[in-house]
Design an enzyme around this catalytic site. Structure first.
Site, mmCIF file in Angstrom:
data_model
loop_
_atom_site.group_PDB
_atom_site.id
_atom_site.type_symbol
_atom_site.label_atom_id
_atom_site.label_comp_id
_atom_site.label_asym_id
_atom_site.label_seq_id
_atom_site.Cartn_x
_atom_site.Cartn_y
_atom_site.Cartn_z
ATOM 1 N N ASN A 150 0.790 -1.236 0.000
ATOM 2 C CA ASN A 150 0.000 0.000 0.000
ATOM 3 C C ASN A 150 0.827 1.296 0.000
ATOM 4 O OD1 ASN A 150 0.703 -0.502 2.666
ATOM 5 N ND2 ASN A 150 -1.153 0.417 3.472
ATOM 6 N N GLY A 226 2.914 -5.231 7.325
ATOM 7 C CA GLY A 226 1.911 -5.977 6.573
ATOM 8 C C GLY A 226 0.786 -6.401 7.481
ATOM 9 N N SER A 227 0.204 -7.547 7.172
ATOM 10 C CA SER A 227 -1.012 -7.951 7.878
ATOM 11 C C SER A 227 -0.681 -8.649 9.198
ATOM 12 C CB SER A 227 -1.841 -8.854 6.973
ATOM 13 O OG SER A 227 -1.082 -9.983 6.637
ATOM 14 N N GLU A 246 5.015 -3.844 12.083
ATOM 15 C CA GLU A 246 4.129 -2.693 11.852
ATOM 16 C C GLU A 246 2.906 -3.257 11.144
ATOM 17 O OE1 GLU A 246 4.365 0.474 12.607
ATOM 18 O OE2 GLU A 246 6.471 0.866 13.016
ATOM 19 N N LEU A 247 1.767 -3.389 11.873
ATOM 20 C CA LEU A 247 0.641 -4.143 11.325
ATOM 21 C C LEU A 247 -0.607 -3.265 11.202
ATOM 22 C CD1 LEU A 247 1.430 -7.306 13.471
ATOM 23 C CD2 LEU A 247 2.314 -6.736 11.202
ATOM 24 N N CYS A 280 -3.009 1.737 6.617
ATOM 25 C CA CYS A 280 -3.191 1.089 7.923
ATOM 26 C C CYS A 280 -3.844 2.030 8.918
ATOM 27 C CB CYS A 280 -1.845 0.597 8.436
ATOM 28 S SG CYS A 280 -0.579 1.821 8.223
ATOM 29 N N GLU A 374 -10.171 -4.900 10.416
ATOM 30 C CA GLU A 374 -9.619 -3.852 9.541
ATOM 31 C C GLU A 374 -10.264 -3.990 8.162
ATOM 32 O OE1 GLU A 374 -5.479 -4.413 8.410
ATOM 33 O OE2 GLU A 374 -5.202 -2.247 8.409
HETATM 34 P P1 NAP Z 1 0.584 -8.924 3.667
HETATM 35 O O1 NAP Z 1 -0.267 -9.755 2.809
HETATM 36 O O2 NAP Z 1 0.824 -9.370 5.063
HETATM 37 O O3 NAP Z 1 1.963 -8.759 2.881
HETATM 38 C C1 NAP Z 1 3.004 -7.961 3.373
HETATM 39 C C2 NAP Z 1 4.320 -8.527 2.890
HETATM 40 O O4 NAP Z 1 4.535 -9.792 3.513
HETATM 41 C C3 NAP Z 1 4.389 -8.783 1.384
HETATM 42 O O5 NAP Z 1 5.684 -8.495 0.926
HETATM 43 C C4 NAP Z 1 4.094 -10.260 1.308
HETATM 44 O O6 NAP Z 1 4.623 -10.876 0.138
HETATM 45 C C5 NAP Z 1 4.856 -10.747 2.529
HETATM 46 N N1 NAP Z 1 4.463 -12.076 3.016
HETATM 47 C C6 NAP Z 1 3.270 -12.700 2.923
HETATM 48 N N2 NAP Z 1 3.350 -13.938 3.487
HETATM 49 C C7 NAP Z 1 4.617 -14.082 3.945
HETATM 50 C C8 NAP Z 1 5.319 -15.127 4.594
HETATM 51 N N3 NAP Z 1 4.739 -16.272 4.923
HETATM 52 N N4 NAP Z 1 6.629 -14.941 4.903
HETATM 53 C C9 NAP Z 1 7.251 -13.784 4.594
HETATM 54 N N5 NAP Z 1 6.628 -12.760 3.950
HETATM 55 C C10 NAP Z 1 5.326 -12.897 3.654
HETATM 56 O O7 NAP Z 1 0.023 -7.427 3.764
HETATM 57 P P2 NAP Z 1 -0.473 -6.483 2.566
HETATM 58 O O8 NAP Z 1 -1.796 -6.943 2.120
HETATM 59 O O9 NAP Z 1 0.607 -6.270 1.551
HETATM 60 O O10 NAP Z 1 -0.593 -5.102 3.352
HETATM 61 C C11 NAP Z 1 -1.736 -4.741 4.027
HETATM 62 C C12 NAP Z 1 -1.549 -4.833 5.528
HETATM 63 O O11 NAP Z 1 -0.415 -4.092 5.936
HETATM 64 C C13 NAP Z 1 -2.714 -4.217 6.268
HETATM 65 O O12 NAP Z 1 -3.056 -5.033 7.366
HETATM 66 C C14 NAP Z 1 -2.146 -2.898 6.754
HETATM 67 O O13 NAP Z 1 -2.782 -2.374 7.896
HETATM 68 C C15 NAP Z 1 -0.744 -3.253 7.039
HETATM 69 N N6 NAP Z 1 0.097 -2.050 7.056
HETATM 70 C C16 NAP Z 1 0.636 -1.618 8.232
HETATM 71 C C17 NAP Z 1 1.401 -0.459 8.255
HETATM 72 C C18 NAP Z 1 2.045 0.045 9.519
HETATM 73 O O14 NAP Z 1 2.978 0.827 9.411
HETATM 74 N N7 NAP Z 1 1.604 -0.358 10.687
HETATM 75 C C19 NAP Z 1 1.618 0.241 7.080
HETATM 76 C C20 NAP Z 1 1.052 -0.237 5.904
HETATM 77 C C21 NAP Z 1 0.306 -1.390 5.906
HETATM 78 P P3 NAP Z 1 3.709 -11.108 -1.173
HETATM 79 O O15 NAP Z 1 3.305 -9.767 -1.627
HETATM 80 O O16 NAP Z 1 4.644 -11.789 -2.100
HETATM 81 O O17 NAP Z 1 2.559 -11.964 -0.738
#
Ligand code: NAP
Length: 471
Positions: A150, A226-227, A246-247, A280, A374
């Site tokens: 994002n 990420g998530s 950071e989730l 997020c 979320e």
């Molecule tokens: P995501 O699906 O968890 O993916 C984040 C990253 O993790 C991607 O690079 C993904 O790779 C990787 N990943 C997935 N499964 C993994 C595994 N088993 N081992 C290692 N890496 C893995 O999250 P998203 O959909 O991209 O982002 C949305 C989430 O991020 C939301 O929940 C949002 O709130 C959160 N977020 C938090 C912040 C903060 O600063 N707190 C900021 C922005 C977003 P792939 O893309 O290859 O699957």
């Protein structure tokens, strides 16, 4: 269409396999990136290990970071268009992200220049008398960075710029949906004179690359944005590494009766729907004091209706697509579920072409997904409250704790909310979607366990070593 290779040990590398990057708006092919697997990830770690054998002095690290900041500023339009194309982020928001990355690098350069330990007052205890003590900040070691779709540029910047400031080499795995901005940033880092191996970028299957990063003992810190489930699982699997998370959030905001309602309505209408709610800290739950509930909605709803929904490349667009059709369908299903539970749609709720319109929901029960999970879509709920106690309890009634906000003219209400809202950050008379890049930013509860912002990330990425001299 851009083809981009991986960056390993200063070389741009192809693997014979490619990942297609498609526009979330129209499905057009935006570019391709070379696909890495476990083998390339191990090579990237070898390169990072070699790089760290020859530390870069702080002045060189700072100068490189400054040059990247300048390059980002020069190429802001190009960078913003890349973000827009691969993430479907409207240009208005993509420009903001591109300019924020300049701040992130500028702040990281400051941290590189002032990274230092402390003097310990050794003679403050009898045991220390006659000794001189001070601390050094030592780079923690190789940093593995995993970033989400994002903010494909600035959240990568928040990992790789502080790591370089701290003197750590990085292996970065960007989100598969949006790797082009990260690779563009890697190109700017190499053009800025970063020697080989300090930044390595591998794109590809998350589980395969993630397994190598978790299992390899050379990785000392994993920084993950990420998530929630993916983040906490990584931490569980790597108990001997520092794993900084950071989730997500289900961002609440309280509008008290004494608030400037025009200002609150304008800020919240913009921040609940920017990038279709895929931040997020996108405003998701608005709690409004009973006496001004109708007056707030009279101001808020027309502003929501005015938001331009459409092609993210169009400079007038406020709200573009969700990252995938399946995410759009999930958000629609959550809206339907809330309606079946007695909620009412006050704005949006349907599609404009293929895009979900900004949606405002009233009377959503507290256990509806739109109230407690979320949403990560262009949806917010509005709920009246009677007392500040009730509003704070409602805002806290979630497993998340990233940022929350309050609109009020009463300093007592503001300070009480700041103390009692269980979140990493509280904004007053500003939407909780606000972030400046030097701020400490991060969550409590399920939302994470660390703070980003270069000054804070650099502390995480270094170890404190105490030195004691007998005089
Ligand atoms: P995501 O699906 O968890 O993916 C984040 C990253 O993790 C991607 O690079 C993904 O790779 C990787 N990943 C997935 N499964 C993994 C595994 N088993 N081992 C290692 N890496 C893995 O999250 P998203 O959909 O991209 O982002 C949305 C989430 O991020 C939301 O929940 C949002 O709130 C959160 N977020 C938090 C912040 C903060 O600063 N707190 C900021 C922005 C977003 P792939 O893309 O290859 O699957």
């Amino acid at each position: 269409m851009t083809d981009r290779q991986l960056l390993i040990g200063g070389e741009w590398v192809e693997t014979g396999e490619w990942i297609d990057v498609r526009s979330p708006y129209d499905g057009d092919l935006v570019g391709r990136v070379a696909q890495a697997g476990g083998e390339e990830t191990r090579r990237a770690l070898d390169a990072a290990e070699r790089a760290m054998r020859e530390p870069l002095p702080a002045h060189e690290r700072a100068a490189i970071l400054d040059r990247v900041a300048a390059a980002l500023a020069d190429r802001q339009d190009d960078v913003a268009r890349t973000i827009c194309a691969e993430a479907g982020k409207p240009m208005k928001a993509a420009w903001v992200e591109a300019s924020r990355a300049v701040s992130t690098y500028t702040m990281a350069a400051v941290e590189a220049r002032k990274l230092a330990g402390d003097v310990v007052p050794m003679d403050a205890s009898p045991a220390g008398a006659g000794k001189l003590g001070f601390t050094l900040r030592i780079p923690i070691g190789i940093v593995a960075a995993i970033s989400p779709f994002n903010f494909p540029l600035n959240l990568v910047a928040h990992k790789i710029a502080p790591a370089l400031a701290a003197g750590c080499a990085v292996v970065l795995k960007p989100a598969s949906q949006t790797p082009l901005s990260a690779l563009l940033l890697a190109e700017l880092e190499t053009e800025a004179g970063l020697p080989p191996g300090w930044l390595n970028v591998v794109c590809g299957p998350a589980a395969e690359i993630g397994d190598v990063l978790v299992e390899d003992e050379r990785v000392k810190l994993i920084t993950f944005t990420g998530s929630v489930p993916v983040g906490w699982k990584l931490r569980e699997r790597a108990p001997r590494k520092r794993v900084n998370l950071e989730l997500g959030n289900a961002t609440p905001v309280i509008v008290a009766a004494d608030a400037d309602l025009d200002d609150a309505a304008a800020r919240l209408a913009a921040s609940a729907f920017s990038f279709a709610g895929q931040s997020c800290i996108s405003v998701q739950r608005i709690y409004i004091e009973h006496g001004v509930y109708d007056a707030f909605l009279e101001r808020f709803l027309p502003l929501v209706e005015e938001l331009e929904v459409g092609d993210p490349a169009d400079e007038d667009t406020d709200v573009g697509p969700l990252i995938s059709e399946s995410d759009r369908d999930r958000v629609r299903a959550w809206i339907q579920e809330a309606l079946q539970q007695g909620a009412e749609v006050l704005a949006g709720g349907d599609l404009e072409g293929e895009l979900l319109r900004p949606t405002v929901i009233a009377n959503a029960p507290p256990d509806a997904k739109v109230s407690c999970e979320e949403v990560f879509g262009p949806v917010c709920t509005v709920t009246p409250f009677d007392s500040l106690d009730e509003a704070i309890a409602l805002a806290n009634g979630t497993r998340f704790g990233l940022q929350a906000g309050v609109f009020t003219r009463d300093v007592k209400t503001a300070l009480r909310a700041a103390r009692e809202l269980e979140f990493g950050g509280v904004t007053v008379n500003e939407a909780p979607t606000f972030r400046a890049d030097q701020m400490p930013y991060g969550g409590v509860k399920d939302s994470g366990n660390t703070r980003e912002g270069p000054a804070y990330a650099v502390r995480e990425m270094t170890e404190e070593r105490v030195v004691v001299l007998q005089l």
